[in-house]
Design a protein around this motif. Structure first.
Motif, PDB file in Angstrom:
ATOM      1  N   TRP A 330      11.769 -23.425 -10.067  1.00 36.27           N
ATOM      2  CA  TRP A 330      11.278 -24.327 -10.147  1.00 36.27           C
ATOM      3  C   TRP A 330      10.265 -23.464 -10.659  1.00 36.27           C
ATOM      4  O   TRP A 330       9.382 -22.099 -10.167  1.00 36.27           O
ATOM      5  CB  TRP A 330      10.519 -25.183  -9.288  1.00 36.27           C
ATOM      6  N   PRO A 331       9.056 -23.781 -11.946  1.00 41.12           N
ATOM      7  CA  PRO A 331       7.771 -23.063 -13.318  1.00 41.12           C
ATOM      8  C   PRO A 331       7.422 -22.600 -11.568  1.00 41.12           C
ATOM      9  O   PRO A 331       6.430 -21.692 -11.621  1.00 41.12           O
ATOM     10  CB  PRO A 331       8.190 -23.324 -13.736  1.00 41.12           C
ATOM     11  N   GLU A 332       6.605 -23.397 -10.733  1.00 40.67           N
ATOM     12  CA  GLU A 332       5.488 -23.374 -10.248  1.00 40.67           C
ATOM     13  C   GLU A 332       5.642 -22.113  -8.442  1.00 40.67           C
ATOM     14  O   GLU A 332       4.923 -22.386  -7.908  1.00 40.67           O
ATOM     15  CB  GLU A 332       4.983 -24.905  -9.780  1.00 40.67           C
ATOM     16  N   TRP A 333       7.165 -21.617  -8.369  1.00 38.59           N
ATOM     17  CA  TRP A 333       7.740 -21.240  -8.106  1.00 38.59           C
ATOM     18  C   TRP A 333       6.651 -19.415  -7.887  1.00 38.59           C
ATOM     19  O   TRP A 333       7.171 -19.001  -8.313  1.00 38.59           O
ATOM     20  CB  TRP A 333       8.961 -21.035  -7.150  1.00 38.59           C
ATOM     21  N   ASP A 334       6.364 -18.888  -6.366  1.00 38.96           N
ATOM     22  CA  ASP A 334       5.777 -17.683  -6.698  1.00 38.96           C
ATOM     23  C   ASP A 334       6.048 -16.800  -4.806  1.00 38.96           C
ATOM     24  O   ASP A 334       6.394 -18.157  -3.770  1.00 38.96           O
ATOM     25  CB  ASP A 334       4.770 -17.825  -6.893  1.00 38.96           C
ATOM     26  N   PRO A 335       5.712 -16.195  -4.422  1.00 37.45           N
ATOM     27  CA  PRO A 335       6.061 -15.701  -3.924  1.00 37.45           C
ATOM     28  C   PRO A 335       5.101 -15.695  -2.631  1.00 37.45           C
ATOM     29  O   PRO A 335       5.331 -15.837  -0.937  1.00 37.45           O
ATOM     30  CB  PRO A 335       6.191 -13.847  -3.457  1.00 37.45           C
ATOM     31  N   ALA A 336       3.634 -16.093  -3.147  1.00 37.67           N
ATOM     32  CA  ALA A 336       3.128 -16.234  -1.927  1.00 37.67           C
ATOM     33  C   ALA A 336       3.116 -17.627  -2.070  1.00 37.67           C
ATOM     34  O   ALA A 336       2.720 -18.442  -0.353  1.00 37.67           O
ATOM     35  CB  ALA A 336       2.003 -16.471  -2.675  1.00 37.67           C
ATOM     36  N   GLY A 337       4.137 -18.321  -2.078  1.00 41.61           N
ATOM     37  CA  GLY A 337       3.607 -20.115  -1.569  1.00 41.61           C
ATOM     38  C   GLY A 337       4.858 -19.844  -1.118  1.00 41.61           C
ATOM     39  O   GLY A 337       5.399 -20.790  -0.181  1.00 41.61           O
ATOM     40  N   GLU A 338       5.900 -19.448  -1.111  1.00 44.64           N
ATOM     41  CA  GLU A 338       6.975 -18.906  -0.697  1.00 44.64           C
ATOM     42  C   GLU A 338       6.646 -18.765   1.100  1.00 44.64           C
ATOM     43  O   GLU A 338       7.488 -19.623   1.905  1.00 44.64           O
ATOM     44  CB  GLU A 338       8.156 -17.979  -1.681  1.00 44.64           C
ATOM     45  N   ALA A 339       6.373 -17.822   0.690  1.00 45.19           N
ATOM     46  CA  ALA A 339       5.864 -17.254   2.095  1.00 45.19           C
ATOM     47  C   ALA A 339       5.129 -18.247   2.705  1.00 45.19           C
ATOM     48  O   ALA A 339       5.075 -18.335   4.313  1.00 45.19           O
ATOM     49  CB  ALA A 339       4.925 -16.281   2.143  1.00 45.19           C
ATOM     50  N   VAL A 340       4.305 -19.109   2.531  1.00 42.49           N
ATOM     51  CA  VAL A 340       3.564 -20.973   3.319  1.00 42.49           C
ATOM     52  C   VAL A 340       4.846 -21.096   3.599  1.00 42.49           C
ATOM     53  O   VAL A 340       4.398 -22.239   4.733  1.00 42.49           O
ATOM     54  CB  VAL A 340       2.508 -20.364   2.088  1.00 42.49           C
ATOM     55  N   ARG A 341       6.017 -21.809   2.969  1.00 43.85           N
ATOM     56  CA  ARG A 341       6.413 -22.262   2.795  1.00 43.85           C
ATOM     57  C   ARG A 341       7.392 -22.063   4.612  1.00 43.85           C
ATOM     58  O   ARG A 341       7.750 -22.870   5.214  1.00 43.85           O
ATOM     59  CB  ARG A 341       8.218 -22.798   2.193  1.00 43.85           C
ATOM     60  N   GLN A 342       7.721 -20.463   4.699  1.00 44.48           N
ATOM     61  CA  GLN A 342       9.044 -19.834   5.385  1.00 44.48           C
ATOM     62  C   GLN A 342       7.597 -20.787   6.791  1.00 44.48           C
ATOM     63  O   GLN A 342       8.299 -20.954   8.117  1.00 44.48           O
ATOM     64  CB  GLN A 342       8.660 -19.414   5.276  1.00 44.48           C
ATOM     65  N   GLU A 343       6.584 -19.971   6.692  1.00 42.45           N
ATOM     66  CA  GLU A 343       5.217 -20.226   7.941  1.00 42.45           C
ATOM     67  C   GLU A 343       5.849 -22.010   8.388  1.00 42.45           C
ATOM     68  O   GLU A 343       5.614 -22.351   9.285  1.00 42.45           O
ATOM     69  CB  GLU A 343       4.280 -20.031   7.991  1.00 42.45           C
ATOM     70  N   VAL A 344       5.114 -22.884   7.150  1.00 41.76           N
ATOM     71  CA  VAL A 344       5.228 -23.732   8.285  1.00 41.76           C
ATOM     72  C   VAL A 344       6.471 -24.306   8.337  1.00 41.76           C
ATOM     73  O   VAL A 344       6.496 -26.046   9.766  1.00 41.76           O
ATOM     74  CB  VAL A 344       4.895 -25.021   6.965  1.00 41.76           C
ATOM     75  N   GLY A 380      19.215 -29.768 -11.246  1.00 42.03           N
ATOM     76  CA  GLY A 380      19.330 -28.963 -12.317  1.00 42.03           C
ATOM     77  C   GLY A 380      17.612 -28.643 -12.688  1.00 42.03           C
ATOM     78  O   GLY A 380      17.457 -27.700 -13.617  1.00 42.03           O
ATOM     79  N   ASP A 381      16.586 -28.942 -11.889  1.00 44.57           N
ATOM     80  CA  ASP A 381      15.139 -29.078 -11.670  1.00 44.57           C
ATOM     81  C   ASP A 381      14.603 -27.211 -11.112  1.00 44.57           C
ATOM     82  O   ASP A 381      14.106 -26.830 -10.645  1.00 44.57           O
ATOM     83  CB  ASP A 381      14.080 -29.320 -12.107  1.00 44.57           C
ATOM     84  N   HIS A 382      15.885 -27.237  -9.883  1.00 41.40           N
ATOM     85  CA  HIS A 382      15.762 -25.854  -8.919  1.00 41.40           C
ATOM     86  C   HIS A 382      15.200 -26.802  -7.697  1.00 41.40           C
ATOM     87  O   HIS A 382      14.696 -25.975  -6.915  1.00 41.40           O
ATOM     88  CB  HIS A 382      15.295 -24.672  -9.394  1.00 41.40           C
ATOM     89  N   ILE A 383      14.678 -27.759  -8.224  1.00 41.26           N
ATOM     90  CA  ILE A 383      13.648 -28.218  -6.782  1.00 41.26           C
ATOM     91  C   ILE A 383      13.982 -29.852  -5.833  1.00 41.26           C
ATOM     92  O   ILE A 383      13.692 -30.461  -4.581  1.00 41.26           O
ATOM     93  CB  ILE A 383      12.706 -28.475  -7.254  1.00 41.26           C
ATOM     94  N   HIS A 384      14.944 -30.285  -7.166  1.00 34.30           N
ATOM     95  CA  HIS A 384      15.052 -32.147  -6.755  1.00 34.30           C
ATOM     96  C   HIS A 384      16.400 -32.321  -6.900  1.00 34.30           C
ATOM     97  O   HIS A 384      17.449 -31.664  -7.600  1.00 34.30           O
ATOM     98  CB  HIS A 384      14.288 -33.369  -7.900  1.00 34.30           C
ATOM     99  N   PRO A 385      17.127 -32.611  -5.275  1.00 37.29           N
ATOM    100  CA  PRO A 385      18.776 -32.879  -5.400  1.00 37.29           C
ATOM    101  C   PRO A 385      18.985 -34.052  -6.158  1.00 37.29           C
ATOM    102  O   PRO A 385      18.882 -34.857  -6.260  1.00 37.29           O
ATOM    103  CB  PRO A 385      18.611 -33.308  -3.348  1.00 37.29           C
ATOM    104  N   ASN A 386      20.353 -33.314  -6.237  1.00 41.35           N
ATOM    105  CA  ASN A 386      21.264 -34.746  -7.031  1.00 41.35           C
ATOM    106  C   ASN A 386      21.896 -35.740  -5.896  1.00 41.35           C
ATOM    107  O   ASN A 386      21.162 -35.167  -4.944  1.00 41.35           O
ATOM    108  CB  ASN A 386      22.173 -33.878  -7.785  1.00 41.35           C
ATOM    109  N   ASP A 387      22.804 -36.355  -6.736  1.00 41.43           N
ATOM    110  CA  ASP A 387      22.893 -37.691  -5.934  1.00 41.43           C
ATOM    111  C   ASP A 387      23.716 -36.868  -4.255  1.00 41.43           C
ATOM    112  O   ASP A 387      23.843 -37.355  -3.199  1.00 41.43           O
ATOM    113  CB  ASP A 387      23.880 -38.482  -6.827  1.00 41.43           C
ATOM    114  N   LYS A 388      24.356 -35.537  -4.528  1.00 45.54           N
ATOM    115  CA  LYS A 388      25.197 -35.682  -3.431  1.00 45.54           C
ATOM    116  C   LYS A 388      24.182 -34.343  -2.419  1.00 45.54           C
ATOM    117  O   LYS A 388      24.449 -34.661  -1.518  1.00 45.54           O
ATOM    118  CB  LYS A 388      26.076 -34.126  -4.105  1.00 45.54           C
ATOM    119  N   GLY A 389      22.989 -33.868  -3.041  1.00 47.48           N
ATOM    120  CA  GLY A 389      21.807 -33.531  -2.417  1.00 47.48           C
ATOM    121  C   GLY A 389      21.373 -34.860  -1.979  1.00 47.48           C
ATOM    122  O   GLY A 389      21.164 -34.494   0.031  1.00 47.48           O
ATOM    123  N   MET A 390      20.932 -35.913  -2.116  1.00 47.41           N
ATOM    124  CA  MET A 390      20.301 -37.116  -1.428  1.00 47.41           C
ATOM    125  C   MET A 390      21.249 -37.567  -0.390  1.00 47.41           C
ATOM    126  O   MET A 390      20.582 -37.819   0.842  1.00 47.41           O
ATOM    127  CB  MET A 390      20.193 -38.379  -2.485  1.00 47.41           C
TER     128      MET A 390
END
Length: 406
Positions: A330-344, A380-390
């Motif tokens: 996703w265009p707004e992904w960065d390593p800093a945000g990923e680190a916060v996600r993992q901690e959360v 298709g946008d790397h953040i939202h699941p498709n029907d199978k993911g849902m």
């Protein structure tokens, strides 16, 4: 096919019989004093309210919503939460959909408000319809038709419905034909909750509090393939005590800050805790808070999660939390945000603040790059699941976790 068609005809006939047994209410009256009273029963459908731009005078809306649990004595909540002046609705009807904007013959029935056919909803308020006799099945398209004779100022609704509804100029709400309902809308207007009285008095509901992943973006429009829809079908098949599912997702929503809709902390009471019959709050938010160098820390989000859990528990609700899914690419992904996600997510997996945790991150991530969605589930946008993911998300929810001992 013959059996299903016959069943549908019997449902419509039962509704028509109920109409025949009612005396006609007055054609017009002032707002009854009891329309804002909380409805009894269990929520079978919901959509979170937000500001929708300007209201249109003389507009008709034919809104298609999909029930989760079945029951009798249907009631509908109409909202003017973001209006700055009173909102009058007339010609309000509820019926069962045949196809498109057309209704099943004999199913379209008037809704009343303290016996009146017209209601005026004050600015910032809601109004419940009177109970409508007759049974509404689970998993069916219910159609709510309404007319706004003099609407102006900010309108209230839910803009990303992932469901086609219909509009008409003028008052055509009593018509079962689709002849005058020639325009479409991808939003729901002025309606935010539908309840029924379940056959089992102990039945309850779960409300999914979330963002666009819960709202259903990248699922197939008009097919009810958001993950809460799949969950509703599982609950119906299970025969358990929790049957209703309310979707309180808002695309772009955050826990801590307003933006796309009011922050989850601000809308919790209106969109979640006010819903009738709610047994459990399912909390799945956070990705919009932490992406794009927002400056939000794991500690900030933890404080927000705990506040939601505290308020929901104080209201006597169970709270199930879900981990934040991967979004690398996703265009707004960065390593800093990923680190916060993992901690959360580490906090969520081990926190005693919740009655249960569903690990959506584990379900959705790629085993080859855990920071990314599994390609099979990627819409298709790397953040939202498709029907199978849902569907995989819904299948991961432990149904027993939705009915804790509170």
């Amino acid at each position: 096919m013959t059996g299903r068609f016959g069943r549908c005809r019997r449902i419509a006939a039962a509704l028509l019989t109920a109409v025949a047994c009612q005396s006609a209410p007055p054609a017009r009256a002032a707002t009854p004093p009891d329309t804002t009273a909380r409805a009894s029963g269990v929520v079978t459908w919901a959509a979170s309210a937000d500001r929708m731009g300007e209201g249109t005078a003389g507009q008709g809306y034919r809104l298609v919503v999909h029930t989760s649990t079945g029951g009798s004595d249907l009631r509908v909540r109409f909202t003017n939460a973001f209006g700055d002046r009173p909102l009058t609705l007339d010609g309000v009807h509820a019926g069962l959909r045949a196809r498109g904007a057309a209704l099943r013959p004999g199913s379209n029935r008037p809704l009343t408000f303290g016996g009146a056919r017209t209601v005026t909803v004050p600015a910032g308020a809601v109004a419940w319809s009177d109970p409508l006799p007759g049974r509404v099945p689970a998993g069916i398209d219910l159609v709510i038709s309404l007319h706004t004779p003099d609407a102006a100022g900010p309108a209230t609704g839910h803009w990303m419905a992932m469901q086609t509804s219909y509009t008409a100029q003028g008052e055509h709400t009593a018509e079962e034909s689709d002849a005058n309902w020639t325009r479409t809308t991808g939003s729901w207007w002025y309606v935010d909750s539908v309840t029924v009285r379940p056959a089992r008095p102990a039945s309850g509901a779960v409300v999914a509090l979330g963002d666009s992943l819960t709202d259903g973006w990248q699922s197939t429009t008009d097919l009810n393939r958001r993950w809460p829809d799949y969950l509703a079908r599982r609950l119906t098949a299970s025969g358990g005590a929790v049957r209703g599912v309310a979707n309180a997702g808002v695309s772009g929503n955050r826990i801590l800050a307003d933006g796309a809709g009011q922050a989850a902390l601000r809308r919790l009471d209106r969109d979640v805790l006010s819903q009738p019959g709610v047994r459990t709050v399912f909390l799945f938010e956070g990705v919009n808070d932490l992406k794009a160098h927002s400056g939000v820390t794991a500690a900030d989000l933890v404080t927000g999660y705990r506040e939601i859990a505290r308020r929901a528990h104080a209201a006597g609700k169970c709270v199930v939390a879900a981990t934040v899914g991967p979004f690398k690419g996703w265009p707004e992904w960065d390593p800093a945000g990923e680190a916060v996600r993992q901690e959360v997510n580490r906090f969520l997996r081990g926190s005693p603040d919740f009655d249960a945790v569903t690990d959506f991150d584990h379900v959705l991530r790629s085993p080859y790059d855990p920071e990314r969605l599994l390609p099979f589930f990627d819409g298709g946008d790397h953040i939202h699941p498709n029907d199978k993911g849902m569907q995989a998300m819904a299948d991961a929810v432990g149904l027993d976790s939705l009915d804790c001992a509170r």
